[in-house]
Every structure is written in C-alpha cells, then in structure tokens.
Design a protein around this motif. Structure first.
Motif, short mmCIF file in Angstrom:
data_model
loop_
_atom_site.label_atom_id
_atom_site.label_comp_id
_atom_site.label_asym_id
_atom_site.label_seq_id
_atom_site.Cartn_x
_atom_site.Cartn_y
_atom_site.Cartn_z
N GLU A 58 36.27 6.18 -117.39
CA GLU A 58 35.02 5.45 -117.62
C GLU A 58 33.92 5.87 -116.64
OE1 GLU A 58 37.43 3.18 -114.64
OE2 GLU A 58 37.91 4.07 -116.58
N LEU A 59 34.28 6.41 -115.49
CA LEU A 59 33.29 6.82 -114.50
C LEU A 59 32.60 8.13 -114.87
CD1 LEU A 59 35.17 5.81 -111.23
CD2 LEU A 59 33.48 4.52 -112.54
N LEU A 60 33.17 8.87 -115.82
CA LEU A 60 32.52 10.10 -116.30
C LEU A 60 31.27 9.80 -117.12
CD1 LEU A 60 35.55 12.25 -117.48
CD2 LEU A 60 34.04 12.71 -115.55
N ARG A 61 31.18 8.56 -117.64
CA ARG A 61 30.10 8.23 -118.56
C ARG A 61 29.25 7.04 -118.09
NH1 ARG A 61 28.36 11.36 -122.00
NH2 ARG A 61 27.90 9.66 -123.39
N ASP A 62 29.36 6.65 -116.82
CA ASP A 62 28.65 5.46 -116.37
C ASP A 62 27.20 5.73 -115.95
OD1 ASP A 62 28.99 6.72 -113.92
OD2 ASP A 62 30.04 5.05 -112.97
N ILE B 228 29.78 13.82 -117.20
CA ILE B 228 29.81 14.84 -118.26
C ILE B 228 28.93 14.34 -119.40
CG2 ILE B 228 31.18 16.12 -119.95
CD1 ILE B 228 33.60 15.81 -118.16
N ASN B 229 28.04 15.19 -119.87
CA ASN B 229 27.23 14.90 -121.06
C ASN B 229 27.47 16.02 -122.07
OD1 ASN B 229 26.20 12.62 -119.90
ND2 ASN B 229 24.12 13.41 -119.65
N ILE B 230 27.54 15.64 -123.33
CA ILE B 230 27.73 16.58 -124.44
C ILE B 230 26.46 16.54 -125.29
CG2 ILE B 230 29.19 17.21 -126.39
CD1 ILE B 230 30.75 17.06 -123.79
N GLY C 285 27.78 12.25 -126.59
CA GLY C 285 29.02 11.82 -125.96
C GLY C 285 29.43 10.41 -126.33
N GLN C 286 28.45 9.53 -126.64
CA GLN C 286 28.77 8.15 -127.00
C GLN C 286 29.44 8.06 -128.37
OE1 GLN C 286 25.72 9.43 -127.05
NE2 GLN C 286 24.75 8.82 -128.96
N LEU C 287 29.43 9.13 -129.15
CA LEU C 287 30.07 9.14 -130.46
C LEU C 287 31.56 9.46 -130.38
CD1 LEU C 287 27.38 11.20 -132.41
CD2 LEU C 287 27.61 8.71 -132.29
N ALA C 288 32.05 9.78 -129.19
CA ALA C 288 33.42 10.26 -129.03
C ALA C 288 34.30 9.26 -128.31
CB ALA C 288 33.41 11.58 -128.26
N VAL C 289 35.61 9.49 -128.43
CA VAL C 289 36.61 8.77 -127.65
C VAL C 289 37.02 9.72 -126.53
CG1 VAL C 289 38.90 7.76 -127.68
CG2 VAL C 289 37.40 7.49 -129.66
N TRP C 290 36.99 9.24 -125.29
CA TRP C 290 37.25 10.07 -124.12
C TRP C 290 38.60 9.71 -123.51
CZ3 TRP C 290 33.38 13.22 -121.52
CH2 TRP C 290 32.19 13.32 -122.23
#
Length: 186
Positions: free
Chosen positions: A41-45, A155-157, A24-29
């Motif tokens: 930003e709270l989806l990935r904190d 969310i994690n990918i 997921g850190q490789l993507a733009v959300w």
C-alpha cells in the motif's frame, strides 16, 4: 518482443497530460514479500517519504494486474540512493503478459545511484503501437552495494489518453443553438 536495455530519464513526476494518464488505480497490486509496516500500500500512497521494503531472497517482485488489457506507455519509479543506499534497486526487469504464467521481459534497466523519479518507457521509440498487457511485473534483480532487500518509494503506471473525438473518426463540434440551450444547468 525481445527484452532491451532501456534508456531511462530521471526527473520530476510527469503530470497527466493530453497524451497520457496514470492508470495504476485500475490495477490490483501485490508484492513477493514485505517487511511488517512497509507493505504494498505504501507504493501508491503518494508520499515519497514512505516506501515498500522487501523481505526475502531476490528477485523482489511487484505484480500489477489489470482487469482488462491496457495500453502501457511508461513506468515511473521513485527511488532515492542518498536515503536508501544499499536498499536502492540497481537492476530492474520489467515483464508483461496475460498472467503470472506467461510474462516475458520487455525492458531491462540499470540504475546508477538514482535519486527521484526514474521514467522507463515501455514503447520502443520506433514503434507506433503501445505495449498491451493484462499483467505487468517489476522484478528487482539486484541492489546497489550488493544489498539484499529493496526500497521503492512510489510506482506510477502511465497509459496513453484516448481522444474520443479522434476514435469516432468524425469531427464533432457542439456549437449550434440547439446544443447551446443545454450547455449549462440553471
């Protein structure tokens, strides 16, 4: 690929293992809408007590765009019916493609009062190939108790971890005396 209703599992967050890694850190959300203070930003904190809250008409979209085509293994969502009640997603469509303009539904998931991590496989069980895409979209089609806005806590990918030695096709072992000389730095 035709859309299919997915079998989901509920459980703990899977660790990066020998066969998968979180990409997921490789993507733009981005999201279709958000209440002030409850943005993308709270989806990935990494905190399950924070959440993205949509604001507007359904479907609510989470757009995930990668710079290069990636192989996708599964998506993990953290949702909590006990805390969020009518804000909890009930029906989620997962779509993939090269861009926003050509996404096609690959999974349709119905969640029944989920609490915790929900794991949605993106690879059919009979298929040896992974789903490959530049663009992944999660669409919340409906919520429990006919709720209007939605809460998703994380969310994690996950994509497959590539074994470099296997990709080369030649077994490599670095156990000679010459390689051993450079095994540590003084």
């Amino acid at each position: 690929m035709a859309a299919e209703v997915a079998d989901v599992s509920v459980g703990d967050l899977p660790d990066d293992g020998e066969d998968r890694r979180e990409i997921g850190q490789l993507a733009v959300w981005s999201v279709s809408s958000a209440k002030p203070g409850n943005g993308v930003e709270l989806l990935r904190d990494g905190k399950p007590d924070t959440f993205w809250q949509s604001d507007g008409a359904q479907p609510h979209l989470v757009n995930i765009q990668f710079q290069k085509k990636v192989r996708l293994q599964h998506v993990s969502l953290h949702v909590d019916f006990k805390l969020d009640e009518s804000y909890t997603p009930n029906k989620v469509s997962i779509r993939a493609g090269n861009s926003f303009h050509d996404v096609k539904e690959v999974k349709l998931v119905e969640l029944n009062e989920p609490s915790g991590w929900v794991h949605i496989p993106l690879r059919p069980s009979d298929d040896k190939e992974y789903l490959r895409a530049f663009y992944l979209q999660l669409a919340v089609i409906s919520n429990h108790q006919n709720g209007r806005d939605t809460h998703i806590r994380q969310i994690n990918i996950y994509g497959p971890r590539q074994n470099v030695v296997r990709a080369v096709g030649v077994p490599m072992e670095f156990n000679t005396v010459e390689f051993g000389m450079y095994a540590s730095v003084r």
